[in-house]
Design a protein around this motif. Structure first.
Motif, short mmCIF file in Angstrom:
data_model
loop_
_atom_site.label_atom_id
_atom_site.label_comp_id
_atom_site.label_asym_id
_atom_site.label_seq_id
_atom_site.Cartn_x
_atom_site.Cartn_y
_atom_site.Cartn_z
N GLN A 1 10.81 3.18 45.50
CA GLN A 1 11.04 1.82 45.04
C GLN A 1 9.89 0.93 45.47
N TYR A 2 9.48 0.04 44.60
CA TYR A 2 8.40 -0.87 44.94
C TYR A 2 8.89 -1.95 45.90
N ASN A 3 8.08 -2.25 46.90
CA ASN A 3 8.35 -3.36 47.83
C ASN A 3 7.03 -4.04 48.13
N GLY A 4 6.77 -5.17 47.46
CA GLY A 4 5.49 -5.84 47.59
C GLY A 4 5.22 -6.44 48.95
N ALA A 5 6.22 -6.41 49.84
CA ALA A 5 6.01 -6.95 51.19
C ALA A 5 5.39 -5.93 52.14
N ILE A 6 5.30 -4.68 51.73
CA ILE A 6 4.83 -3.64 52.64
C ILE A 6 3.38 -3.88 53.06
N THR A 7 2.50 -4.07 52.09
CA THR A 7 1.09 -4.26 52.41
C THR A 7 0.66 -5.72 52.27
N GLY A 8 1.48 -6.53 51.62
CA GLY A 8 1.12 -7.93 51.42
C GLY A 8 0.14 -8.16 50.29
N LYS A 9 -0.12 -7.12 49.49
CA LYS A 9 -1.02 -7.23 48.35
C LYS A 9 -0.57 -6.21 47.30
N PRO A 10 -0.95 -6.41 46.05
CA PRO A 10 -0.54 -5.45 45.02
C PRO A 10 -1.12 -4.07 45.29
N GLY A 11 -0.35 -3.04 45.02
CA GLY A 11 -0.87 -1.68 45.19
C GLY A 11 0.21 -0.64 45.12
N TRP A 12 -0.16 0.56 44.71
CA TRP A 12 0.79 1.67 44.61
C TRP A 12 1.26 2.13 45.98
N ASP A 13 0.57 1.71 47.04
CA ASP A 13 1.01 2.02 48.41
C ASP A 13 2.33 1.32 48.73
N ASN A 14 2.69 0.32 47.94
CA ASN A 14 3.95 -0.39 48.16
C ASN A 14 5.17 0.40 47.69
N LEU A 15 4.97 1.57 47.12
CA LEU A 15 6.10 2.43 46.75
C LEU A 15 6.67 3.08 48.01
#
Length: 450
Positions: free
Chosen positions: A255-269
């Motif tokens: 699931q995407y969570n845009g708070a993980i890295t604080g910037k757009p990216g596939w790492d937020n999955l």
């Protein structure tokens, strides 16, 4: 028989009124809906369809196979390294190429043919197909309006070899290659990113979104299309692994969570969880949660492991009674429950609720959708399995719908259109079509039943 590779596609482009454009660079059309040059002037989607003609060797198994836990249990932390590795396997070489998988220099990826056809078919920018409607409050308590989902699936070279065998003759696909005693080969990997057309301001975890352009319908119920931004919300994985006694498959969801890295990216999955069976012994309903304010984890499930880290996983509804499903999936189903109904001809509905008089929740009739079916075994008697591949099942249905509209085609000595007519008689009266969400309908079946 004359060569159909060109004539089949040219005829399709002319005779299929549901397509605005049936564009093709190879045997099979790339997409069914092309935006106008005024709306979009960028590169167009191309179907990756140079399927391997020989089976990849055993040495081609993905490296993450070594990370399969020896003791499979519902403790997600034992699965984390495995899920992280599968995610890396899917993203590597694809993200930097905007998922133009033909340009991947790390490993080969391929698409399923015949997803271009019909009103839900592939659009021409990213090859997205229309999937489920997003209901209000399905994603978050603050999400008060509905939305829609689009997705594109890819198969690694091991799975693509089987696809190529099924579709070796473009005018006569053969699902025997995915039905017992056959199946997708050990090491097949499927990855499917899903994108949401929804008011992102109402969904907290869609901050810092990864955005794609898609030529999509204006609303879920609309047939009119427009170029619009959609946000990455989920990625599904499926792995064929013969070591899994229950089903032969492993399914996982991110699931995407845009708070993980604080910037757009596939790492937020971030991982939601993983499953390798449907826990057929568990018929309770205490953990079902269609409008989530929290993630309810069912500790009684033995064949599903859910991520309990609330710092990274936003509240999500999961599947029926806590089985694995993603945020845009059906909360009264599961990943494996839906996919095991893949067959041709498609006699089965995808969920027990998709009928006029659904069985009681947890009853033996209901639990038919939560059994453990081995790889290659069809869900319905008298059909061929597409081995947990709904894309293959849908592609076959699309193909024969087109062929039947053109006068029919003979398969195994029987007319496929006659089979469809028999199916109509079997289902007429047993299913109330108004109770089935349009996105779940088999396009060829629905046309026959109306």
């Amino acid at each position: 028989m004359r060569n159909v590779q060109g004539t089949l596609i040219r005829a399709l482009a002319i005779t299929t009124p549901l397509l605005t454009t049936a564009a093709q660079a190879g045997v099979y059309p790339d997409f069914g809906f092309k935006p106008s040059e005024q709306e979009y002037d960028g590169p167009l989607f191309q179907l990756s369809q140079t399927y391997p003609t020989s089976a990849p060797p055993a040495s081609a198994l993905p490296a993450f196979f070594k990370l399969l836990p020896k003791e499979r249990n519902n403790d997600f932390e034992t699965w984390r390294a495995y899920m992280d590795a599968v995610k890396d396997y899917c993203l590597e070489g694809n993200v930097e190429n905007d998922w133009n998988v033909q340009k991947n220099k790390v490993r080969g990826w391929f698409h399923m043919p015949w997803q271009h056809y019909g009103p839900l078919g592939r659009e021409g920018i990213h090859g997205l197909t229309k999937e489920a409607q997003i209901q209000p409050k399905q994603l978050a308590p603050t999400q008060t309006t509905s939305g829609q989902t689009y997705a594109v699936g890819i198969y690694n070279d091991i799975g693509a070899y089987t696809i190529g065998q099924v579709w070796k003759d473009p005018s006569n696909p053969n699902p025997d290659f995915t039905s017992k005693p056959n199946s997708f080969a050990n090491g097949t990997v499927v990855c499917k990113p899903l994108f949401a057309d929804v008011d992102r301001s109402q969904v907290p975890f869609l901050q810092n979104p990864v955005l794609w352009q898609g030529y999509i319908t204006k609303t879920f119920d609309s047939g009119d299309r427009v170029v619009k931004e959609v946000a990455l919300i989920q990625m599904d994985i499926a792995v064929r692994d013969t070591r899994i006694d229950e089903t032969g498959w492993i399914f996982g969801t991110f699931q995407y969570n845009g708070a993980i890295t604080g910037k757009p990216g596939w790492d937020n999955l971030v991982p939601v969880g993983i499953m390798w069976g449907n826990d057929p012994q568990d018929n309770g309903n205490d953990y079902s949660n269609p409008k989530p304010t929290e993630t309810r984890i069912n500790p009684n499930l033995k064949q599903t492991a859910i991520n309990a880290n609330t710092r990274e996983l936003p509240p999500t509804h999961l599947g029926w009674n806590g089985r694995l499903n993603g945020p845009v999936d059906n909360p009264v189903s599961s990943c494996m429950s839906c996919h095991m109904t893949g067959e041709y001809p498609q006699l089965a509905i995808m969920n027990p609720t998709f009928q006029a008089n659904p069985p009681a929740v947890g009853s033996p009739e209901w639990m038919r959708w939560f059994q453990n079916i081995p790889a290659g075994q069809p869900f319905s008697e008298g059909t061929k399995s597409t081995d947990y591949s709904l894309q293959l099942a849908g592609g076959l249905a699309n193909f024969y719908d087109w062929k039947c509209n053109q006068g029919g085609v003979f398969v195994d000595g029987k007319n496929a259109c006659q089979k469809a007519s028999q199916l109509k008689l079997m289902l007429k009266g047993s299913v109330d079509m108004d109770d089935i969400q349009p996105v779940q309908r088999d396009p060829s079946l629905m046309e026959l039943l109306e």
